[in-house]
Design an enzyme around this catalytic site. Structure first.
Site, short mmCIF file in Angstrom:
data_model
loop_
_atom_site.label_atom_id
_atom_site.label_comp_id
_atom_site.label_asym_id
_atom_site.label_seq_id
_atom_site.Cartn_x
_atom_site.Cartn_y
_atom_site.Cartn_z
N SER A 1 11.24 26.57 28.47
CA SER A 1 10.40 27.75 28.29
C SER A 1 10.38 28.57 29.58
CB SER A 1 8.98 27.34 27.91
OG SER A 1 8.49 26.35 28.80
N GLU B 1 6.62 19.93 17.55
CA GLU B 1 6.21 21.33 17.77
C GLU B 1 6.08 22.05 16.42
OE1 GLU B 1 8.40 23.50 20.76
OE2 GLU B 1 7.42 25.40 20.21
O1 KIV Z 1 10.14 24.27 26.95
C1 KIV Z 1 8.97 23.92 26.74
O2 KIV Z 1 8.03 24.28 27.47
C2 KIV Z 1 8.72 23.07 25.61
C3 KIV Z 1 7.30 23.01 25.12
C4 KIV Z 1 6.99 24.23 24.34
C5 KIV Z 1 7.04 21.77 24.37
O3 KIV Z 1 9.60 22.48 25.06
#
Ligand code: KIV
Length: 275
Positions: free
Chosen positions: A44, A181
């Site tokens: 993310s 998720e």
């Molecule tokens: O990349 C991320 O932060 C994640 C979370 C949303 C679980 O995979």
């Protein structure tokens, strides 16, 4: 006390696990000092740190760079690093090599990988190489193009059964935990009750064994957050207020003052000697 994958295993059915993202040294220190069990260096970061519109452009180099910064800031939290897009979709050997780089160069203590039954070979090979793996099921953002958007998963009987089968399969392949998720609450409950390893939810309700959020979401720094986020602080407003005050004080000359200056002994005499 230091958190390890053993902490995760021991927590199942006993205590709930807390997990939060961090992508740099300063935030990692804060998350660690708050006693949160696990820091996720999530891909993310492509969106919240680098401004991309998805996680697809994140590279191994990005992940190593940010994970190493987090590792320098965290003392007790387990450091879990995401396998970015195409680091685990291109063969078992390639996957193990990339996971190994996240450990050796990034300081990760475990990796998270998107995918279910189809990736059990990869999970087994990483576990064989002593790299602990968390599997990520449900809405797997690296598949956004295949899903046709960011959508809740497991909504039909067949899709819910596939999620349950995936969860069992990745556990049997050696995953130490399963992240769910955007999974309907009762499906997440069923998976949690079925598995011997802990589940970590994000948009998967209160029955999971633990919870994860993206820190910018829970502190109100990410703009409009998804339905499953609770905002635990309004940091954006605080930052904006402080920045505006700083700008005003610099413009008006009320910062810096004498209190912020370095003074030296014999300043006057020294100045007299300068030409
Ligand atoms: O990349 C991320 O932060 C994640 C979370 C949303 C679980 O995979």
């Amino acid at each position: 006390m230091a958190n390890t994958v053993a902490t995760f295993r021991a927590a199942k059915g006993v205590s709930r696990l807390s997990m939060l993202t961090a992508y740099d040294y300063t935030m990692a220190r804060l998350v660690d000092e708050a006693g949160i069990n696990c820091i996720l260096v999530g891909d993310s970061l492509g969106m919240v740190m680098l401004g991309h519109d998805s996680t697809l452009k994140v590279t191994m180099e990005d992940m190593i760079h940010h994970c190493a910064a987090v590792a320098r800031g965290a003392k007790n939290a387990l450091i879990l690093c995401d396998m970015p897009f195409m680091s685990s979709q291109n063969g078992i050997e390639n996957t193990v090599r990339n996971a190994g780089r996240l450990v050796q160069k990034g300081g990760a203590q475990a990796v998270k990988m998107e995918g279910g039954q189809e990736f059990c070979g990869e999970i087994k090979a990483m576990v064989r190489a002593s790299i602990p793996v968390m599997a990520h099921l449900g809405l797997t953002p690296q598949s956004v193009n295949a899903f046709g958007g960011y959508k809740v998963q497991g909504k039909t009987r067949a899709a819910a059964q596939k999620l349950l089968d995936d969860a069992r399969a990745v556990q049997d392949a050696g995953a130490f935990a399963v992240l769910l998720e955007c999974v309907p609450v009762m499906i997440a409950k069923k998976i949690t009750e079925t598995l011997e390893v802990p589940t970590i939810g994000i948009g998967a309700g209160p029955h999971c064994d633990g919870q994860v959020l993206v820190w910018q979401d829970m502190l109100g720094l990410a703009g409009r957050a998804p339905k499953f986020v609770r905002q635990f602080g309004g940091v954006a407003d605080e930052i904006k207020k402080a920045l505006a005050t700083y700008r005003e004080e610099v413009e008006h000359g009320s910062f810096p003052t004498r209190d912020h200056c370095y003074k030296i002994e014999g300043e006057e005499e020294l100045l007299d000697k300068l030409y």
